[in-house]
Each structure stands twice: as C-alpha cells, then as structure tokens.
Design a protein around this motif. Structure first.
Motif, mmCIF file in Angstrom:
data_model
loop_
_atom_site.group_PDB
_atom_site.id
_atom_site.type_symbol
_atom_site.label_atom_id
_atom_site.label_comp_id
_atom_site.label_asym_id
_atom_site.label_seq_id
_atom_site.Cartn_x
_atom_site.Cartn_y
_atom_site.Cartn_z
ATOM 1 N N CYS A 67 -14.218 2.526 -3.639
ATOM 2 C CA CYS A 67 -12.872 2.360 -4.208
ATOM 3 C C CYS A 67 -13.005 2.007 -5.677
ATOM 4 O O CYS A 67 -14.086 1.673 -6.166
ATOM 5 C CB CYS A 67 -12.107 1.263 -3.481
ATOM 6 S SG CYS A 67 -12.886 -0.366 -3.601
ATOM 7 N N ALA A 68 -11.898 2.124 -6.382
ATOM 8 C CA ALA A 68 -11.834 1.675 -7.776
ATOM 9 C C ALA A 68 -11.095 0.348 -7.815
ATOM 10 O O ALA A 68 -10.144 0.135 -7.055
ATOM 11 C CB ALA A 68 -11.106 2.709 -8.629
ATOM 12 N N MET B 192 0.824 -1.204 0.000
ATOM 13 C CA MET B 192 0.000 0.000 0.000
ATOM 14 C C MET B 192 0.856 1.250 0.000
ATOM 15 O O MET B 192 1.881 1.338 0.687
ATOM 16 C CB MET B 192 -0.923 0.006 1.215
ATOM 17 C CG MET B 192 -2.005 1.070 1.170
ATOM 18 S SD MET B 192 -3.259 0.765 2.454
ATOM 19 C CE MET B 192 -4.495 1.987 1.981
ATOM 20 N N ALA B 193 0.432 2.242 -0.801
ATOM 21 C CA ALA B 193 1.111 3.534 -0.879
ATOM 22 C C ALA B 193 0.169 4.489 -1.601
ATOM 23 O O ALA B 193 -0.973 4.145 -1.907
ATOM 24 C CB ALA B 193 2.443 3.408 -1.612
ATOM 25 N N ILE C 99 -6.329 -1.749 -6.157
ATOM 26 C CA ILE C 99 -7.462 -1.111 -5.497
ATOM 27 C C ILE C 99 -7.073 0.318 -5.130
ATOM 28 O O ILE C 99 -6.072 0.545 -4.443
ATOM 29 C CB ILE C 99 -7.891 -1.893 -4.240
ATOM 30 C CG1 ILE C 99 -8.307 -3.314 -4.635
ATOM 31 C CG2 ILE C 99 -9.018 -1.177 -3.506
ATOM 32 C CD1 ILE C 99 -8.587 -4.233 -3.472
ATOM 33 N N ASP C 100 -7.850 1.288 -5.630
ATOM 34 C CA ASP C 100 -7.616 2.700 -5.329
ATOM 35 C C ASP C 100 -8.750 3.193 -4.435
ATOM 36 O O ASP C 100 -9.912 3.206 -4.862
ATOM 37 C CB ASP C 100 -7.590 3.549 -6.604
ATOM 38 C CG ASP C 100 -6.539 3.085 -7.595
ATOM 39 O OD1 ASP C 100 -5.485 2.613 -7.148
ATOM 40 O OD2 ASP C 100 -6.781 3.199 -8.812
ATOM 41 N N LEU C 101 -8.435 3.592 -3.205
ATOM 42 C CA LEU C 101 -9.463 4.091 -2.289
ATOM 43 C C LEU C 101 -9.941 5.478 -2.725
ATOM 44 O O LEU C 101 -9.144 6.304 -3.193
ATOM 45 C CB LEU C 101 -8.904 4.163 -0.872
ATOM 46 C CG LEU C 101 -8.389 2.840 -0.272
ATOM 47 C CD1 LEU C 101 -7.868 3.087 1.138
ATOM 48 C CD2 LEU C 101 -9.486 1.783 -0.262
ATOM 49 N N PHE D 157 -3.526 -0.024 -3.174
ATOM 50 C CA PHE D 157 -2.766 -1.219 -2.816
ATOM 51 C C PHE D 157 -2.961 -2.316 -3.844
ATOM 52 O O PHE D 157 -3.944 -2.334 -4.585
ATOM 53 C CB PHE D 157 -3.081 -1.710 -1.398
ATOM 54 C CG PHE D 157 -4.524 -2.031 -1.114
ATOM 55 C CD1 PHE D 157 -4.994 -3.334 -1.168
ATOM 56 C CD2 PHE D 157 -5.399 -1.026 -0.744
ATOM 57 C CE1 PHE D 157 -6.316 -3.634 -0.875
ATOM 58 C CE2 PHE D 157 -6.727 -1.313 -0.434
ATOM 59 C CZ PHE D 157 -7.189 -2.627 -0.502
ATOM 60 N N MET D 158 -1.976 -3.194 -3.897
ATOM 61 C CA MET D 158 -1.965 -4.316 -4.822
ATOM 62 C C MET D 158 -2.163 -5.618 -4.064
ATOM 63 O O MET D 158 -1.606 -5.806 -2.980
ATOM 64 C CB MET D 158 -0.632 -4.398 -5.566
ATOM 65 C CG MET D 158 -0.363 -3.293 -6.571
ATOM 66 S SD MET D 158 -1.438 -3.338 -8.027
ATOM 67 C CE MET D 158 -1.201 -5.015 -8.602
#
Length: 418
Positions: free
Chosen positions: A322-323, A199-200, A339-341, A378-379
């Motif tokens: 999220c996306a 995550m970043a 996943i993009d919050l 995060f992946m």
C-alpha cells in the motif's frame, strides 16, 4: 535574486505602507518598535528577541532595524559562551552551512491565525473600525501587487470562512514573513461524524479528503509510495494531479513543514512489479516504465528550484502492499494517515499521437482498472482511533528507518561541476 533576498523584499513591500499608515496613529518611534508589536504574538520570535535585549541592548536595536530589509531572522544562542563581540547582532543569527540566515517559519495553522488575531485585536483596540479596515485593505493591496493569485486567494478565504478583519490582518502578517497562505482547519472540511476508518475508491477519498485540506499546516509529512511524487511535481507525468493542490504546494515550497518521501528504488524487483501491475494512472505523458525515474528527476529539479523546501528523500526495495501518506501537526488531534491499497491491474496502455502538437500520450485500455477507481483507500484519524493510527504510524516509521537516504549535497556537487 536569492531566496532570502526575495523574502526580505516581500516583507518590506507589505510592511512599509502598513508602518507608514500606523506610525502616527499608534505613535511608533521607529520601525523596530512596529515589528515587535506586529509579531509579539509569535512566541519563538518574541522570547528570542527579549533574550537578545537582555544580553545586548545594542544588538537588540540593530537587529530590529535589520528586520525592515530581511524579515524575521532566527536567533541562535547555542554558542553564547564562545561569543566575544556580543554587541554585533550578526553573531546572534542562525546560519546554514552555506552561510544563509535562517528565517523564522510561522506555522500555517488555524490556531496560529487565531492566536495572532486575538493579540492584534487587543493591540489595535484604539483604532477605529474604519482605520482598521483601511489597514487590512492596504496589506491586501500590497499582496495583490506581488501576486494577484495570492491576493484573490486571501480574499476568497475571508469570504468562505467569514473571517473578521483581525483574522485577515493575521493572514497578512504571516504571509509577509512566510509567503504561506493559511487554510481552513481540518475539522471544518470533513464530515463531523466518522467511523474509525473511512474507506472508498482512491478517487472518492481524494475528493472527500483532499490533500490541501487534510495536510494543510502539517509540521511533518511522510509519503511512502512506488513513485509518489505526483503531489509535488507530477503534472509532467499525468494530468490526474488536482489543480486545487496549488495552495498546499506553494506553502510547502516556501518551507512549511518537513517532507519525507520514500520511493521505490529504480531497477529493483519492486520497481518492476510496480511497472507491470501497480502503477495505473488513467492517462500518462510518458510510458509507464519511465514513471519512477522521471518522477525522481522532477523531484530533484523541484528541490533545486526551491531551496527552502524541507525535503528528505529515501529509496526502498520493499514491494509495498500500500501507499502511505501521514500528516503530523503541532496539535496531534489533527494527525491523520491516508492509505492507498495496491491492487494489481492487468490492463495495458494505448499510445496516441496528438495531431495538433505531435506529442505522445498513453491512455489506459480498461478505465475501470485505473488507479482512481480500482485502488481502494481509507483514512485514519488519530483522534478517532488512537490504537489503529499508532499501528500504521509505527509501520511507516519502520519503513522510513530501513530505507536508503538520498544525498542532495552530492547532487548539488555534480550540478556545480557541470
């Protein structure tokens, strides 16, 4: 020039000089024999062509002759019992509703290239090292004549990945059929040891796990997003789109993989929420209120421009938290989800008129609240955490099932009426 005609011309352009160079050296009696040798490693094609030879030797011979002008066209045996004229190879071709022949689509993956290279090395073992290098150079030169950019990409791939000549020939014959360019396998581009998730900020994740690496060669993509067509055609909206994605987009437009896109339904409360708080690219070429509908219009134009693009479009009225971007491969070990919050942003845009062009641009007032910095991503990799991956994957498929499908057929009909 139609898509199928263009594909046939490219196939012929690349293979004609290769056949000429190999004909006497390998003692080929005709082009059909040459094509069978070149693509025997591709099981779908090889198994089908052998089945056709068993059913009708005449159709088999005529089909191989046709390859010179068309590339590998998919065979269809589902109506075998109702076909009377079995010696007419045309009746064995798979066709779309528009009566277009369907080409075989060779997977653009590391495994595919290795399979082809291993076979080609055995097949051409009698050629000297010099002759084989000449063969590869002929193929690369033909591709460079068709597209200097693609030729340069192939040469750079050879250098960066230290490919041998057999792997390069595999790249060439796959390009001749698909016009796709093979990428590095996912494991070669990511850190060797990862936690169960990584995550970043959205910007950092995109740099560490770029689209063209994490999704290259995927058989199926699912994108669920407020307006997420930027990875397809979003440069008309924002300059945040990475130029390094060009290779990935090229393969996708050529028909690599199935792409399922779920977007927010225009005019819905979810769309209003996105406009007010969620969509914040650093720079825009249009007002934020126009992003969703403009992206949809660009997506429809892209689909019309590239008929081989396997796109399914859906709309949802869910206010997404999220996306999602899921990539599925023939080898499930490579499956991953980005996943993009969606973190709400309260900054606005400032409109600027460019002096030289008079065009309007919209720049975010507080850069710290731009999507790439504020939103956290995060992946998840299936092989790292099967349970967590499956939980998110199931949710993605549920959203897809409960979304409203868009009919491109209706759009085509409207366009024809005009």
């Amino acid at each position: 020039m139609s898509g199928s005609t263009k594909r046939g011309e490219i196939f012929k352009k690349i293979h004609a000089p290769l056949y000429k160079y190999l004909k006497d050296k390998m003692h080929y009696s005709n082009k059909g024999e040459y094509y069978l040798v070149m693509y025997a490693w591709y099981e779908d094609f090889y198994n089908d062509i052998i089945k056709l030879r068993q059913i009708s030797p005449e159709s088999y011979c005529n089909y191989l002759k046709r390859l010179f002008y068309s590339g590998l066209l998919r065979l269809d045996f589902s109506q075998q019992e109702t076909i009377w004229d079995k010696d007419n190879y045309i009746v064995w071709l798979l066709n779309t509703k528009k009566n277009r022949s369907v080409p075989y689509s060779i997977p653009s993956s590391f495994e595919t290239r290795n399979t082809a290279a291993t076979y080609l090395e055995k097949t051409f073992s009698s050629l000297s090292e010099f002759d084989f290098k000449q063969l590869v150079e002929i193929g690369l030169s033909q591709i460079e004549e068709l597209s200097s950019e693609h030729g340069l990409i192939l040469r750079n791939i050879a250098t960066e990945e230290q490919l041998d000549d057999y792997q390069m020939l595999a790249n060439i014959v796959i390009y001749a059929q698909n016009q796709t360019l093979l990428h590095s396998v996912i494991e070669k581009n990511f850190p060797p040891s990862l936690p169960n998730i990584y995550m970043a900020s959205k910007e950092k994740i995109q740099d560490l796990f770029p689209l063209d690496k994490r999704s290259a060669g995927a058989k199926r993509l699912v994108l669920i997003n407020y307006a997420g067509t930027s990875f397809i055609c979003g440069r008309a909206i924002s300059d945040d789109v990475k130029n390094t994605w060009n290779l990935f987009l090229h393969n996708m437009y050529c028909g690599e993989g199935e792409v399922n896109v779920v977007l927010t339904k225009p005019g819905s409360p979810a769309a209003k929420d996105a406009e007010m708080y969620k969509m914040r690219p650093s720079t825009l070429k249009i007002p934020v209120q126009q992003i969703i509908e403009t992206n949809i219009e660009d997506l429809l134009r892209t689909k019309a421009k590239y008929p081989d693009f396997h796109l399914n479009l859906f709309f949802t009225d869910v206010a997404l938290p999220c996306a999602y971007f899921k990539s599925e491969f023939e080898n499930p070990e490579f499956d991953n989800i980005k996943i993009d919050l969606y973190l709400p942003s309260f900054t606005e845009y400032e409109e600027t008129i460019l002096e030289d062009s008079g065009k309007h641009i919209y720049q975010i007032c507080n850069k710290e609240e731009a999507d790439g910095i504020l939103r956290q991503s995060f992946m998840i990799f299936r092989k790292e955490n099967e349970e967590l991956y499956q939980t998110f994957s199931n949710n993605i498929e549920q959203i897809l099932r409960h979304s409203e499908p868009y009919s491109f057929a209706k759009e085509d009909s409207k366009r024809n009426e005009k």
